[in-house]
Each structure stands twice: as C-alpha cells, then as structure tokens.
Design an enzyme around this catalytic site. Sequence first.
Site, PDB file in Angstrom:
ATOM      1  N   GLU A   1     -14.899 -78.255 -84.478  1.00  0.00           N
ATOM      2  CA  GLU A   1     -14.280 -79.574 -84.460  1.00  0.00           C
ATOM      3  C   GLU A   1     -14.229 -80.139 -83.042  1.00  0.00           C
ATOM      4  O   GLU A   1     -13.922 -79.432 -82.083  1.00  0.00           O
ATOM      5  CB  GLU A   1     -12.856 -79.517 -85.020  1.00  0.00           C
ATOM      6  CG  GLU A   1     -12.790 -79.157 -86.499  1.00  0.00           C
ATOM      7  CD  GLU A   1     -11.417 -79.427 -87.076  1.00  0.00           C
ATOM      8  OE1 GLU A   1     -10.908 -80.556 -86.898  1.00  0.00           O
ATOM      9  OE2 GLU A   1     -10.843 -78.525 -87.695  1.00  0.00           O
TER      10      GLU A   1
ATOM     11  N   CYS B   1     -11.583 -76.984 -91.974  1.00  0.00           N
ATOM     12  CA  CYS B   1     -11.641 -78.417 -91.647  1.00  0.00           C
ATOM     13  C   CYS B   1     -11.849 -79.162 -92.954  1.00  0.00           C
ATOM     14  O   CYS B   1     -12.929 -79.087 -93.557  1.00  0.00           O
ATOM     15  CB  CYS B   1     -12.780 -78.693 -90.667  1.00  0.00           C
ATOM     16  SG  CYS B   1     -12.997 -80.455 -90.277  1.00  0.00           S
TER      17      CYS B   1
ATOM     18  N   CYS C   1      -7.808 -86.193 -90.572  1.00  0.00           N
ATOM     19  CA  CYS C   1      -7.707 -84.739 -90.654  1.00  0.00           C
ATOM     20  C   CYS C   1      -7.235 -84.400 -92.060  1.00  0.00           C
ATOM     21  O   CYS C   1      -6.079 -84.635 -92.404  1.00  0.00           O
ATOM     22  CB  CYS C   1      -6.743 -84.167 -89.613  1.00  0.00           C
ATOM     23  SG  CYS C   1      -6.532 -82.382 -89.738  1.00  0.00           S
TER      24      CYS C   1
ATOM     25  N   HIS D   1     -19.145 -86.811 -88.557  1.00  0.00           N
ATOM     26  CA  HIS D   1     -19.477 -85.442 -88.954  1.00  0.00           C
ATOM     27  C   HIS D   1     -20.985 -85.279 -89.020  1.00  0.00           C
ATOM     28  O   HIS D   1     -21.699 -86.185 -89.448  1.00  0.00           O
ATOM     29  CB  HIS D   1     -18.907 -85.115 -90.341  1.00  0.00           C
ATOM     30  CG  HIS D   1     -17.429 -85.028 -90.387  1.00  0.00           C
ATOM     31  ND1 HIS D   1     -16.736 -83.855 -90.165  1.00  0.00           N
ATOM     32  CD2 HIS D   1     -16.492 -85.979 -90.624  1.00  0.00           C
ATOM     33  CE1 HIS D   1     -15.432 -84.089 -90.266  1.00  0.00           C
ATOM     34  NE2 HIS D   1     -15.264 -85.368 -90.547  1.00  0.00           N
TER      35      HIS D   1
ATOM     36  N   GLY E   1     -14.395 -81.955 -92.717  1.00  0.00           N
ATOM     37  CA  GLY E   1     -15.694 -81.320 -92.555  1.00  0.00           C
ATOM     38  C   GLY E   1     -16.230 -80.769 -93.864  1.00  0.00           C
ATOM     39  O   GLY E   1     -17.436 -80.833 -94.148  1.00  0.00           O
TER      40      GLY E   1
END
Length: 283
Positions: A215, A224, A80, A166, A227
């Site tokens: 997410e 994100c 994260c 992803h 991301g």
Amino acid sequence: MNLRFTKMHGLGNDFMVIDGISQSLPETGVPFSADEIRRLGDRHFGVGFDQLLIVQPARSADADFRYRILNADGSEVSQCGNGARCFARFVRDHGLTDKAEIVVETADGQMTLTVTDDEQVTVDMGAPRWAPEAIPLIAKGEQDTYFLVAGNNAYEVGAVGLGNPHCTLLVENVDTAPVDTVGPLLESHEQFPERVNVAFMQIVSRNEIRLRVYERGAGETLACGSGACAAVVIGQRRGFLDQDVTVHLPGGTLQIRYTGQGGIRMTGPASHVYDGSIDVTSA
C-alpha cells in the site's frame, strides 16, 4: 489535551480510530501533525498502525458521518475498505449510531456501510473507474493492461481507480512474489502521479484468489480491502474471474461481489483490540 482512541483491525490491517464527535479536535479535524502521525504509527515507539481513522460530523444532510483516513506516513487518502468496516463497528460500539446501514462522506464521495446480523460489515466501494485520468495514470488511452518500465524490467499490470489508485500484477505464487522489491518500485512509478497501491494476485480458480498488497504510504499490509476489490474487478475485466470471489489475504479472507453494474460489495470482519488515551501537546 487528553484524547481517547481505539485500536482496531480488519484482517490484520490495523487502525488507530479517533472519535471527533464527542471529543473536541482542532479546526483542521486532525489532532496530530504529520510528524506526530509517523511517530504514533511506529510499531516500536508508538501505538502502531497502518492508518489513522477519524470520525467527524457529516457536512451534508444525507450522510451520517465524515470518514477521514491518514496513512502512517502522515499523508491523507480517500479510501480504505478495511478501515471502513472498522469505522462502522466503531460508531455503533461507541453509541454514535444504532443504524445498521450507515452513510459516510469520504474525500472521494459517499459510501454505504452495512452491518450484518453476524456482525460482519458489507461496504459498497462504488463503481470502478477505468479511464486513466480517473485512476490517475499517465497513459495513452484506456487499456485492459499497461506496461510499466522500471529499471531493466517491464511489468504488465491492470489498473483501476477506487477512490485510490490501484494496479495488479498476476503471479504464480504470492508466497514467492517480489512484494518487497517490486512493490515500492511501482508504488512511486512516474506514470502514477499520486502513487499507487500495488497488488500481487495468484488466481486459484474463477471464484478464488490469493493476494498480497503493497500500500502507498504504508508498505505491505496484512490486508487491503480496496486492493482486494481492485484485483477482483481487474481479474473480471481480463476474463479470469466470476462475479463472486473469495480473496485470501495474509490476515484473513474477504468476500467480493461485482456484477458489472453499480458498486463493488466487500464483506468481512472488523475487530476491536483495545481502548487507550494519549496526551496531545500540538496539532
């Protein structure tokens, strides 16, 4: 047991952060059951967060801390980026380190967090992983894009592993992108055995994009970090983007740099919201 915590956010992607070094935690290192995490993550009846972050002692001599991430649905994940920036600020604000460069262990390996002079945090997110088995993605060989069939539609996506899986779709306008419908549809797509974070990317120029991310385990968030990194390297691979890209998310802006070698570097803010405490009755 009374447990202290801090509420933080990185561009609106928000976290409940727990110091597991100066406070005693159960042997598992996680003070709450999955049901309790879901209750605490609820924005009406709990603290409210996208992820729960736990600071723990490092298990290897060449790292400063162990960094653990649990989604609001109770599932544990490996990466994260917005949380990593908050992690760096947290350990410095709470006197756990005075280092400007902090090495942390994650479930996916080590990452380096660097606090800049203006209190921004740069995170080395590691190198992108393109092989389907490393994402993981069920596909016949590595490709620039993949077609995912869901219902009566096929979606062309780029896919990459950055600790978490992803995929990114190109859209003309993120404001009207079908995040609420297509996001959950692809998040649990059968070709992603560990589910996937789904990004909707609007290309503004070769150095600027707009992005919304659905997410896994959290739904759409205001930002994100991983991301954003994934979208940039996928855009680069497809020839749309340059090495330095500004990423505009609903919660704010990140700077992403990737030269094609080494790790992806993400720079952005980390904000303290408040400190609190909670009585823990079970774990």
